[in-house]
Scaffold this motif. Structure first.
Motif, PDB file in Angstrom:
ATOM      1  N   GLY A 295      40.534 -59.637  -9.938  1.00 25.75           N
ATOM      2  CA  GLY A 295      41.923 -59.257 -10.436  1.00 25.75           C
ATOM      3  C   GLY A 295      42.540 -58.086  -9.911  1.00 25.75           C
ATOM      4  O   GLY A 295      43.616 -57.815  -9.509  1.00 25.75           O
ATOM      5  N   TRP A 296      41.577 -56.883 -10.054  1.00 15.71           N
ATOM      6  CA  TRP A 296      41.685 -55.650  -9.466  1.00 15.71           C
ATOM      7  C   TRP A 296      42.047 -55.538  -8.220  1.00 15.71           C
ATOM      8  O   TRP A 296      42.943 -54.855  -7.549  1.00 15.71           O
ATOM      9  CB  TRP A 296      40.721 -54.721 -10.156  1.00 15.71           C
ATOM     10  CG  TRP A 296      40.464 -54.228 -11.673  1.00 15.71           C
ATOM     11  CD1 TRP A 296      41.498 -54.383 -12.426  1.00 15.71           C
ATOM     12  CD2 TRP A 296      39.312 -54.053 -12.077  1.00 15.71           C
ATOM     13  NE1 TRP A 296      41.007 -54.064 -13.721  1.00 15.71           N
ATOM     14  CE2 TRP A 296      39.581 -53.611 -13.264  1.00 15.71           C
ATOM     15  CE3 TRP A 296      37.711 -53.783 -11.977  1.00 15.71           C
ATOM     16  CZ2 TRP A 296      38.875 -53.460 -14.442  1.00 15.71           C
ATOM     17  CZ3 TRP A 296      36.902 -53.443 -12.740  1.00 15.71           C
ATOM     18  CH2 TRP A 296      37.368 -53.403 -14.180  1.00 15.71           C
ATOM     19  N   LEU A 297      41.206 -56.547  -7.535  1.00 10.03           N
ATOM     20  CA  LEU A 297      41.268 -56.472  -5.950  1.00 10.03           C
ATOM     21  C   LEU A 297      42.704 -57.169  -5.557  1.00 10.03           C
ATOM     22  O   LEU A 297      43.293 -56.387  -4.618  1.00 10.03           O
ATOM     23  CB  LEU A 297      40.045 -57.437  -5.494  1.00 10.03           C
ATOM     24  CG  LEU A 297      39.930 -57.351  -3.879  1.00 10.03           C
ATOM     25  CD1 LEU A 297      39.380 -56.008  -3.538  1.00 10.03           C
ATOM     26  CD2 LEU A 297      38.788 -58.363  -3.619  1.00 10.03           C
ATOM     27  N   LYS A 298      43.005 -57.968  -6.193  1.00 13.42           N
ATOM     28  CA  LYS A 298      44.243 -58.618  -5.787  1.00 13.42           C
ATOM     29  C   LYS A 298      45.394 -57.714  -6.225  1.00 13.42           C
ATOM     30  O   LYS A 298      46.716 -57.734  -5.586  1.00 13.42           O
ATOM     31  CB  LYS A 298      44.543 -60.026  -6.721  1.00 13.42           C
ATOM     32  CG  LYS A 298      45.350 -60.953  -6.072  1.00 13.42           C
ATOM     33  CD  LYS A 298      45.269 -62.225  -6.895  1.00 13.42           C
ATOM     34  CE  LYS A 298      46.187 -63.364  -6.430  1.00 13.42           C
ATOM     35  NZ  LYS A 298      46.205 -64.539  -7.083  1.00 13.42           N
ATOM     36  N   ALA A 299      45.498 -57.185  -7.405  1.00 14.48           N
ATOM     37  CA  ALA A 299      46.472 -56.097  -7.599  1.00 14.48           C
ATOM     38  C   ALA A 299      46.445 -54.945  -6.758  1.00 14.48           C
ATOM     39  O   ALA A 299      47.163 -53.931  -6.903  1.00 14.48           O
ATOM     40  CB  ALA A 299      46.237 -55.615  -9.158  1.00 14.48           C
ATOM     41  N   GLY A 300      45.414 -54.632  -5.901  1.00 15.03           N
ATOM     42  CA  GLY A 300      45.364 -53.454  -5.069  1.00 15.03           C
ATOM     43  C   GLY A 300      44.747 -52.351  -5.778  1.00 15.03           C
ATOM     44  O   GLY A 300      44.886 -51.202  -5.388  1.00 15.03           O
ATOM     45  N   GLN A 301      44.031 -52.551  -6.793  1.00 14.22           N
ATOM     46  CA  GLN A 301      43.643 -51.515  -7.699  1.00 14.22           C
ATOM     47  C   GLN A 301      42.367 -50.681  -7.261  1.00 14.22           C
ATOM     48  O   GLN A 301      41.913 -49.877  -7.449  1.00 14.22           O
ATOM     49  CB  GLN A 301      43.446 -51.920  -9.307  1.00 14.22           C
ATOM     50  CG  GLN A 301      44.712 -51.951 -10.028  1.00 14.22           C
ATOM     51  CD  GLN A 301      44.440 -52.436 -11.451  1.00 14.22           C
ATOM     52  OE1 GLN A 301      44.319 -53.521 -11.810  1.00 14.22           O
ATOM     53  NE2 GLN A 301      44.676 -51.138 -12.234  1.00 14.22           N
ATOM     54  N   ILE A 302      41.569 -51.729  -6.476  1.00 13.66           N
ATOM     55  CA  ILE A 302      40.236 -51.193  -5.720  1.00 13.66           C
ATOM     56  C   ILE A 302      40.221 -51.781  -4.315  1.00 13.66           C
ATOM     57  O   ILE A 302      41.036 -52.571  -4.041  1.00 13.66           O
ATOM     58  CB  ILE A 302      39.156 -51.813  -6.591  1.00 13.66           C
ATOM     59  CG1 ILE A 302      39.184 -53.312  -6.806  1.00 13.66           C
ATOM     60  CG2 ILE A 302      38.985 -51.064  -8.038  1.00 13.66           C
ATOM     61  CD1 ILE A 302      37.903 -53.856  -7.492  1.00 13.66           C
ATOM     62  N   LYS A 303      39.389 -50.975  -3.693  1.00 13.88           N
ATOM     63  CA  LYS A 303      38.998 -51.378  -2.368  1.00 13.88           C
ATOM     64  C   LYS A 303      37.338 -51.212  -2.165  1.00 13.88           C
ATOM     65  O   LYS A 303      36.671 -50.730  -3.196  1.00 13.88           O
ATOM     66  CB  LYS A 303      39.490 -50.062  -1.550  1.00 13.88           C
ATOM     67  CG  LYS A 303      41.095 -50.110  -1.518  1.00 13.88           C
ATOM     68  CD  LYS A 303      41.627 -49.015  -0.408  1.00 13.88           C
ATOM     69  CE  LYS A 303      42.986 -48.877  -0.505  1.00 13.88           C
ATOM     70  NZ  LYS A 303      43.688 -47.669   0.443  1.00 13.88           N
ATOM     71  N   TYR A 304      37.096 -51.705  -1.027  1.00 13.55           N
ATOM     72  CA  TYR A 304      35.526 -52.077  -1.166  1.00 13.55           C
ATOM     73  C   TYR A 304      35.118 -51.956   0.424  1.00 13.55           C
ATOM     74  O   TYR A 304      35.580 -52.889   0.985  1.00 13.55           O
ATOM     75  CB  TYR A 304      35.034 -53.226  -1.854  1.00 13.55           C
ATOM     76  CG  TYR A 304      33.590 -53.087  -2.109  1.00 13.55           C
ATOM     77  CD1 TYR A 304      33.123 -52.189  -2.863  1.00 13.55           C
ATOM     78  CD2 TYR A 304      32.649 -54.057  -1.403  1.00 13.55           C
ATOM     79  CE1 TYR A 304      31.740 -52.315  -3.274  1.00 13.55           C
ATOM     80  CE2 TYR A 304      31.272 -54.163  -1.591  1.00 13.55           C
ATOM     81  CZ  TYR A 304      30.761 -53.210  -2.266  1.00 13.55           C
ATOM     82  OH  TYR A 304      29.527 -53.048  -2.744  1.00 13.55           O
ATOM     83  N   LYS A 305      34.075 -50.910   0.558  1.00 16.35           N
ATOM     84  CA  LYS A 305      33.588 -50.891   2.022  1.00 16.35           C
ATOM     85  C   LYS A 305      32.616 -51.829   2.166  1.00 16.35           C
ATOM     86  O   LYS A 305      31.540 -51.391   1.531  1.00 16.35           O
ATOM     87  CB  LYS A 305      33.467 -49.475   2.629  1.00 16.35           C
ATOM     88  CG  LYS A 305      33.687 -49.377   3.930  1.00 16.35           C
ATOM     89  CD  LYS A 305      33.642 -47.765   4.438  1.00 16.35           C
ATOM     90  CE  LYS A 305      33.647 -47.436   6.013  1.00 16.35           C
ATOM     91  NZ  LYS A 305      34.720 -48.031   6.578  1.00 16.35           N
TER      92      LYS A 305
END
Lengths: 341, 341
Positions: A295-305
């Motif tokens: 959900g956070w990922l979809k909302a643009g609240q987190i990124k991940y490398k």
């Protein structure tokens, strides 16, 4: 019989692990028994905890056996299944050999991947074991409150990235360290860390923490251990929580080479709670965790490398590099094509 | 003006504290202001935490001031009171000077003693600060379960005695260490400890723990720190709780003299919770604690050894001895007669 390449543990390291502790061979795959599942590896996860499994001394994860394949969490395609829960062509995640192909006995420990949630390598990182590690540590031990200071060592690593961003979501000031300027730029510019230092060039860790964390440390997410932990304890505030996740600075050291932490008196002086955990104890939370983080990922609240190395033949070198901090983000080996049949 | 003898901090020690860091003088007592209470000391408590107050570096307790009287918890008789809550002739407990007589400004922090509960020195030990320390540590952090193994370092000390007996009441196997054979005999024969070792003669602490705690350590009540803590962590079971109460082995050491604990990786490997606390944070539990422990005392479930030295003039030497483990049981100085006017 079909054959596969496999990476073996050839000998146990004493001190730093090296290339000569590993070997690659071509081996026959066993015939499937009832409930077994054959999987073609697509991505393989490399994680610091694996260093402990090279040793004879019992770690929390079972030791690798000398002469047997190394084991890792992989995402792969089911190629053949005698298990009613899995069908050929499905994508699964679970523990497999360091190999092009594995037979998962009884289908034990593998689960289907919901590829709609995120790209496949994420299931070995943000939405997999390292992500769950960060999420459990922050939620169960760290319990950050708005306005507190969170310090994350190995901030750009597989676990640190999410831990830091969870701190921002909780309203914390988030500080950390990493080993290259590119990593520091990434965590501040992309992940929203407030302040960072380079632990390779800024080797007086306490002075660095004092500089970047003017209000002390309330929650410490410990991935490095040794002198970094000592400095964080020195700079901790009263009632700080120390999430003891890992100690990568110590894994390649033995006996007296290990760093001795001299200021544990702060535990009582500052009423610190320092608590370790193993993510597998919390595996039942995987679904709840994946839903929240996706959900956070979809909302643009987190990124991940993700840091991908191509080819099983390069896995050993990549693993040794991981222990030295040469990765930039979650380390994954790409073993075969994503395209499933 | 009435006068009193007082023990002063003359200079701050660097390393071991010595007699030359202290001085005794005859001083005038100040006149009482509103709410002040004058107290004649009967018993004075000496406790290891006071060592931290000698240092310039901020400890959790405020530092003693150079040139000013040392402060200690005392039981005494009110001799004069401008505070409506206290009357001359009442027996009170609270922080006072190392002195025959003190003026407690505003009556702050003193409380009446219920002398029916126990002998007066007990209010500095079993029913006082050290007892509350053991009780809070065991209840809030240790949470011992029936059948578990509790290890108590400094087993015959002011805190250790109650911690160990609380372990027995909880149904634990209780092991510990102390520094003389007389202390060991006391904790096994009188307090019911199951097995012990002498940490002065049995200096391989890990081997000693392995011998006397065949089932590992589930709850560790830490009073000693340094190498003792390292050994307990090495011998800890999964999910062990470490009650970080004190580290007397380290208090007289500075900088690199301090012991470096090298096996903190066990915190995550064994999922250990290591938590420090300061008893004053839990002072509101004093009454509940006293009622429970006085009940155990009355029922014959616990015993408690007090080690009394006569005379304020001997307090400094007794304090230095306490830091070296020369006391046998809770250390108390008898300053004046129990008989109240």
């Amino acid at each position: 019989m079909p054959t596969t390449r496999q990476v073996l543990l050839k000998s146990r390291p004493h001190g730093p692990a090296g290339l000569d502790n590993f070997d690659m061979r071509e081996a026959e795959l066993p015939a499937l028994a009832d409930d077994d599942v054959a999987v073609r590896a697509i991505y393989m996860s490399l994680d610091p905890y694996m260093r402990g499994r090279l040793d004879a001394e019992k770690s929390y994860a079972a030791n690798f056996e000398v002469g047997a394949p190394m084991i890792a969490r992989c995402v792969g395609e089911v190629t053949e299944s005698l298990n009613p829960k899995f069908q050929a062509g499905e994508v699964v995640v679970g523990m497999m050999d360091w190999a092009d192909h594995s037979v998962v006995a009884g289908g034990k420990g593998i689960a289907k991947v919901d590829a709609d949630l995120a790209p496949l390598p994420y299931f070995l990182g943000l939405l997999g074991m390292p992500g769950l590690t960060a999420w459990v540590g922050m939620r169960e031990i760290g319990q950050p409150k708005e306005g507190e200071t969170l310090f994350v060592s190995a901030a750009s690593g597989a676990v640190g990235q999410l831990a830091g961003q969870m701190g921002k979501i909780a309203g914390c000031k988030v500080m950390g360290c990493a080993g290259t300027d590119a990593k520091l730029a990434y965590v501040t510019e992309e992940l929203g860390f407030d302040a960072v230092f380079n632990h390779r060039t800024d080797t007086d860790y306490l002075a660095a923490m004092q500089r970047i964390c003017p209000d002390g440390i309330d929650v410490n997410f410990e991935n490095v251990g040794g002198a970094m932990l000592e400095a964080a304890l020195e700079h901790a505030n009263n009632y700080a929580r120390f999430i003891q996740c890992g100690a990568i600075s110590q894994y390649n050291l033995v006996g007296d080479q290990r760093y001795g932490v001299k200021n544990l008196e702060h535990l009582h002086r500052k009423r610190v709670r320092m608590q370790g955990f193993i993510v597998t104890d919390h595996w039942h939370l995987m679904r709840e965790f994946q839903v929240e983080v996706a959900g956070w990922l979809k909302a643009g609240q987190i990124k991940y490398k993700i840091d991908i190395t191509e080819g099983l033949e390069n896995a050993t070198q990549a693993f040794l590099g991981l222990l030295e901090g040469e990765n930039f983000g979650k380390k994954v080996i790409k073993i075969g094509p994503e395209t499933v049949s």
